[in-house]
Design a protein around this motif. Structure first.
Motif, mmCIF file in Angstrom:
data_model
loop_
_atom_site.group_PDB
_atom_site.id
_atom_site.type_symbol
_atom_site.label_atom_id
_atom_site.label_comp_id
_atom_site.label_asym_id
_atom_site.label_seq_id
_atom_site.Cartn_x
_atom_site.Cartn_y
_atom_site.Cartn_z
ATOM 1 N N SER A 21 61.189 96.514 13.754
ATOM 2 C CA SER A 21 60.152 96.216 14.741
ATOM 3 C C SER A 21 60.772 96.025 16.123
ATOM 4 N N SER A 22 59.915 95.945 17.127
ATOM 5 C CA SER A 22 60.337 95.808 18.533
ATOM 6 C C SER A 22 61.339 96.883 18.909
ATOM 7 N N ILE A 23 61.080 98.110 18.477
ATOM 8 C CA ILE A 23 61.981 99.237 18.745
ATOM 9 C C ILE A 23 61.829 99.650 20.208
ATOM 10 N N SER A 24 62.931 99.700 20.910
ATOM 11 C CA SER A 24 62.950 100.112 22.318
ATOM 12 C C SER A 24 62.506 101.567 22.456
ATOM 13 N N GLY A 25 61.835 101.892 23.539
ATOM 14 C CA GLY A 25 61.381 103.259 23.801
ATOM 15 C C GLY A 25 62.386 104.060 24.614
ATOM 16 N N ASP A 26 63.650 103.669 24.600
ATOM 17 C CA ASP A 26 64.677 104.266 25.461
ATOM 18 C C ASP A 26 65.332 105.531 24.917
#
Length: 184
Positions: free
Chosen positions: A22-27
């Motif tokens: 979860s809370s995966i960065s969109g980078d």
């Protein structure tokens, strides 16, 4: 040249109902999850498969959120299963070994989520899985599968859950999440 970034690693010290990132960065351009997995089902020959769910903030589990097609081989026979668009609550992928398989055998799992941070595209998912029986000569210990699926949302993905179709993931299973750039 692709640049791989290990974002998270999860080694299961006990049995688990699912694996969630979860809370995966969109980078990143794409996400890849690799795993070595075993299921707690003890009945020899009982097939277990993966159920994958994605979402933004929380996993989406409504019937109609996913579509997929699978191709799999198990026990020396080839079969295919296809499901129409918008009729599923997960993307399905075959196979994983269970406790009826030879001791200490873990199956291979690899999943890609392409352009997961896009807010203008539905998410394409590719999954490959394999079980190699080692020294076992029992045909049902062997299996491999490939799935192509869609998460039918244009929301950016920041959470991924992998569920076993029954029972639990066995202690010792391991999953690693990678962010990948420059893979095109």
């Amino acid at each position: 040249m692709a640049i791989w970034n290990a974002l998270s690693n999860s080694y299961l010290s006990g049995n688990a109902n699912y694996q969630e990132f979860s809370s995966i960065s969109g980078d990143y351009q794409h996400l890849c999850i690799k795993g070595l997995v075993r299921n707690t089902q003890s009945t020899i020959g009982t097939t277990r498969y993966y159920q994958v769910q994605l979402g933004n903030g929380s996993v989406s589990s409504s019937s109609g959120d996913y579509s997929y097609s699978t191709f799999f081989e198990g026990g020396g026979s080839v079969a295919a299963s296809a499901t129409g668009s918008g009729s599923n609550a997960h993307i399905q992928a075959y196979y994983m070994p269970n406790d009826g398989a030879p001791a200490n055998l873990y199956g291979y799992f690899e999943m890609w989520v392409f352009e997961y941070a896009s807010t203008s595209k539905k998410k394409q998912v590719g999954i490959s899985c394999a079980v190699n029986p080692g020294t076992s000569t029992t045909s049902y210990d062997r299996g491999e599968g490939f799935s192509s699926g869609n998460f039918l949302s244009t929301s950016a993905v920041d959470v991924i859950r992998i569920n076993p179709s029954g029972d639990q993931f066995k202690a010792g299973s391991e999953f690693t999440l990678y962010g990948v750039n420059g893979a095109d």
